[in-house]
Design a protein around this motif. Structure first.
Motif, PDB file in Angstrom:
ATOM      1  N   GLY A 163       0.779  -1.233   0.000  1.00 52.43           N
ATOM      2  CA  GLY A 163       0.000   0.000   0.000  1.00 52.43           C
ATOM      3  C   GLY A 163       0.805   1.274   0.000  1.00 52.43           C
ATOM      4  N   LEU A 164       2.135   1.167  -0.133  1.00 52.27           N
ATOM      5  CA  LEU A 164       2.982   2.357  -0.181  1.00 52.27           C
ATOM      6  C   LEU A 164       3.836   2.318  -1.438  1.00 52.27           C
ATOM      7  N   SER A 165       3.766   3.374  -2.221  1.00 48.85           N
ATOM      8  CA  SER A 165       4.611   3.519  -3.407  1.00 48.85           C
ATOM      9  C   SER A 165       5.288   4.880  -3.350  1.00 48.85           C
ATOM     10  N   ALA A 166       6.460   4.953  -3.956  1.00 49.38           N
ATOM     11  CA  ALA A 166       7.203   6.215  -4.018  1.00 49.38           C
ATOM     12  C   ALA A 166       7.669   6.433  -5.450  1.00 49.38           C
ATOM     13  N   PHE A 167       7.817   7.704  -5.821  1.00 54.55           N
ATOM     14  CA  PHE A 167       8.303   8.000  -7.169  1.00 54.55           C
ATOM     15  C   PHE A 167       9.115   9.281  -7.161  1.00 54.55           C
ATOM     16  N   ALA A 168      10.004   9.388  -8.127  1.00 55.81           N
ATOM     17  CA  ALA A 168      10.752  10.615  -8.401  1.00 55.81           C
ATOM     18  C   ALA A 168      10.619  10.898  -9.883  1.00 55.81           C
ATOM     19  N   SER A 169      10.383  12.150 -10.228  1.00 56.60           N
ATOM     20  CA  SER A 169      10.149  12.488 -11.626  1.00 56.60           C
ATOM     21  C   SER A 169      10.803  13.818 -11.956  1.00 56.60           C
ATOM     22  N   ARG A 170      11.577  13.833 -13.036  1.00 53.87           N
ATOM     23  CA  ARG A 170      12.171  15.066 -13.560  1.00 53.87           C
ATOM     24  C   ARG A 170      11.784  15.156 -15.036  1.00 53.87           C
ATOM     25  N   SER A 171      10.968  16.134 -15.357  1.00 56.60           N
ATOM     26  CA  SER A 171      10.490  16.291 -16.728  1.00 56.60           C
ATOM     27  C   SER A 171      10.687  17.725 -17.180  1.00 56.60           C
ATOM     28  N   GLU A 172      10.903  17.906 -18.466  1.00 57.39           N
ATOM     29  CA  GLU A 172      11.050  19.239 -19.038  1.00 57.39           C
ATOM     30  C   GLU A 172       9.917  19.488 -20.023  1.00 57.39           C
ATOM     31  N   TYR A 173       9.253  20.615 -19.816  1.00 52.67           N
ATOM     32  CA  TYR A 173       8.149  21.016 -20.686  1.00 52.67           C
ATOM     33  C   TYR A 173       8.549  22.325 -21.356  1.00 52.67           C
ATOM     34  N   GLY A 174       8.849  22.264 -22.640  1.00 52.46           N
ATOM     35  CA  GLY A 174       9.279  23.456 -23.366  1.00 52.46           C
ATOM     36  C   GLY A 174       8.180  24.471 -23.553  1.00 52.46           C
ATOM     37  N   ALA A 175       6.940  24.017 -23.505  1.00 56.36           N
ATOM     38  CA  ALA A 175       5.773  24.899 -23.638  1.00 56.36           C
ATOM     39  C   ALA A 175       4.734  24.420 -22.629  1.00 56.36           C
ATOM     40  N   PRO A 176       3.810  25.283 -22.231  1.00 54.70           N
ATOM     41  CA  PRO A 176       2.759  24.845 -21.305  1.00 54.70           C
ATOM     42  C   PRO A 176       2.035  23.613 -21.828  1.00 54.70           C
ATOM     43  N   THR A 177       1.936  22.585 -20.995  1.00 47.55           N
ATOM     44  CA  THR A 177       1.331  21.310 -21.379  1.00 47.55           C
ATOM     45  C   THR A 177       0.223  20.977 -20.395  1.00 47.55           C
ATOM     46  N   THR A 178      -0.998  20.857 -20.908  1.00 50.83           N
ATOM     47  CA  THR A 178      -2.158  20.605 -20.049  1.00 50.83           C
ATOM     48  C   THR A 178      -2.594  19.155 -20.170  1.00 50.83           C
ATOM     49  N   ILE A 179      -2.776  18.519 -19.020  1.00 51.51           N
ATOM     50  CA  ILE A 179      -3.202  17.118 -18.954  1.00 51.51           C
ATOM     51  C   ILE A 179      -4.263  17.014 -17.866  1.00 51.51           C
TER      52      ILE A 179
ATOM     53  N   ALA B 123      17.363  10.963  -5.070  1.00 52.38           N
ATOM     54  CA  ALA B 123      18.634  10.392  -5.512  1.00 52.38           C
ATOM     55  C   ALA B 123      18.594   8.863  -5.496  1.00 52.38           C
ATOM     56  N   VAL B 124      17.972   8.298  -4.482  1.00 46.80           N
ATOM     57  CA  VAL B 124      17.897   6.836  -4.362  1.00 46.80           C
ATOM     58  C   VAL B 124      17.029   6.245  -5.470  1.00 46.80           C
ATOM     59  N   LEU B 125      15.883   6.869  -5.722  1.00 43.54           N
ATOM     60  CA  LEU B 125      14.970   6.326  -6.730  1.00 43.54           C
ATOM     61  C   LEU B 125      15.508   6.459  -8.149  1.00 43.54           C
ATOM     62  N   LEU B 126      16.319   7.484  -8.382  1.00 44.17           N
ATOM     63  CA  LEU B 126      16.871   7.665  -9.725  1.00 44.17           C
ATOM     64  C   LEU B 126      18.140   6.850  -9.959  1.00 44.17           C
TER      65      LEU B 126
ATOM     66  N   MET C   4      16.946   0.451   0.866  1.00 46.52           N
ATOM     67  CA  MET C   4      17.168   1.886   0.979  1.00 46.52           C
ATOM     68  C   MET C   4      15.973   2.671   0.442  1.00 46.52           C
ATOM     69  N   ARG C   5      15.357   2.184  -0.612  1.00 48.15           N
ATOM     70  CA  ARG C   5      14.174   2.848  -1.154  1.00 48.15           C
ATOM     71  C   ARG C   5      13.027   2.812  -0.143  1.00 48.15           C
ATOM     72  N   GLU C   6      12.881   1.689   0.523  1.00 48.60           N
ATOM     73  CA  GLU C   6      11.841   1.571   1.558  1.00 48.60           C
ATOM     74  C   GLU C   6      12.117   2.526   2.714  1.00 48.60           C
TER      75      GLU C   6
END
Length: 304
Positions: free
Chosen positions: A39-55, A159-162, A170-172
């Motif tokens: 029941g526990l999840s973790a995430f790391a996200s690095r994204s680049e959006y050159g223009a406004p992006t709607t989702i 840093a750990v997740l990437l 360690m992730r836990e």
């Protein structure tokens, strides 16, 4: 919601979506994730959006979304809520089935936890139950500035997740540590007795404080502008942001100094002047206290 792709993130972790551009359009991306199966999840996200992006995003699963935004952010329109999330803020939400119209732009960098309410209660006991109940009393959405410990642990989890070679253990550990930081920060604020109006005033004070890193307002000026007396400002600032007014200002000043020098935008002397230092030796000493090295060393490394 026409012309906006709708993504149900149930059953996905961000890395799953990052490899599906038809679901999640973005530029260069790095991501990592961990799920403990309980029941526990973790995430790391690095994204680049050159223009406004709607989702348009929804989660049909009943779980809390707890995120720490380390850089840039998003604007959101969700079931009557309209808000902007920026760097160094935390977001807690529990809105299963609700549609969030999100707009991303820039170098969006965040770390998050997805937590089943039952898992939260099992992990944190009464503190977890209190956190979940408080979130629902707040309308199932809470945005706060991250305190020092929360931001530090979020960067460590990132840093750990990437790192594909990092151990699951360690992730836990880092996922649980970030969860504990978020619960403790919430408890401190509850004990400080900060009502919604006071929190709004303190956020306005923080924004005003960091508007000009070359010349800080006095405590009296800051208190007057945000509608609090100086005692309430100092007490509330420490409770909400985890550090005194001057300490937060100086931390952001030194972070800006590092960015200016390391990126090559300015020399150490130019950065000192831009940040309001008339005495370079004072700037060098402050920089070394903050980062452990002198600004000239950063400059030489960036030119190497």
């Amino acid at each position: 919601m026409p012309d906006v792709p709708l993504v149900d993130v149930a059953g996905y972790l961000p890395p799953d979506l990052m490899h599906r551009p038809e679901l999640w359009p973005a530029g260069p991306q790095r991501s990592g994730a961990y799920a403990n199966g309980r029941g526990l999840s973790a995430f790391a996200s690095r994204s680049e959006y050159g223009a406004p992006t709607t989702i348009a995003v929804m989660d049909s699963e009943h779980r809390l979304h707890l995120s720490v935004w380390l850089r840039d952010g998003m604007s959101v329109d969700a079931d009557g809520w309209r808000f902007q999330v920026g760097g160094q803020q935390t977001v807690a939400g529990f809105m299963p089935g609700a549609c969030w119209k999100t707009c991303f732009q820039g170098a969006v960098h965040h770390v998050g936890l997805l937590v089943d309410p039952g898992c939260l209660a099992a992990l944190a006991g009464e503190a977890g139950v209190d956190y979940f109940d408080g979130l629902r009393r707040d309308g199932c959405l809470r945005i706060q500035s991250g305190d020092t410990d929360t931001l530090r642990v979020a960067r460590e989890l990132d840093a750990v997740l990437l790192d594909p070679a990092s151990l699951g253990l360690m992730r836990e550990v880092k996922s649980l540590e970030l969860l504990a930081c978020l619960l403790l920060a919430n408890r401190r604020q509850a004990r400080a007795g900060l009502n919604a109006r006071t929190r709004e005033c303190l956020h306005a004070a923080r924004e005003r404080l960091l508007r000009d890193l070359a010349q800080a307002p006095t405590l009296e000026e800051l208190a007057a502008e945000c509608g609090l007396n100086t005692f309430a400002l100092k007490r509330g600032f420490k409770a909400l942001f985890g550090m005194p007014v001057h300490a937060l200002y100086q931390r952001e000043r030194m972070r800006r100094a590092w960015t200016l020098i390391a990126s090559g935008q300015m020399t150490a002397g130019e950065a000192a002047s831009a940040l309001g230092y008339s005495n370079f030796s004072h700037f060098g000493a402050a920089f070394r206290r903050a980062h452990g090295i002198l600004p000239g060393q950063v400059r030489r490394h960036s030119l190497a």
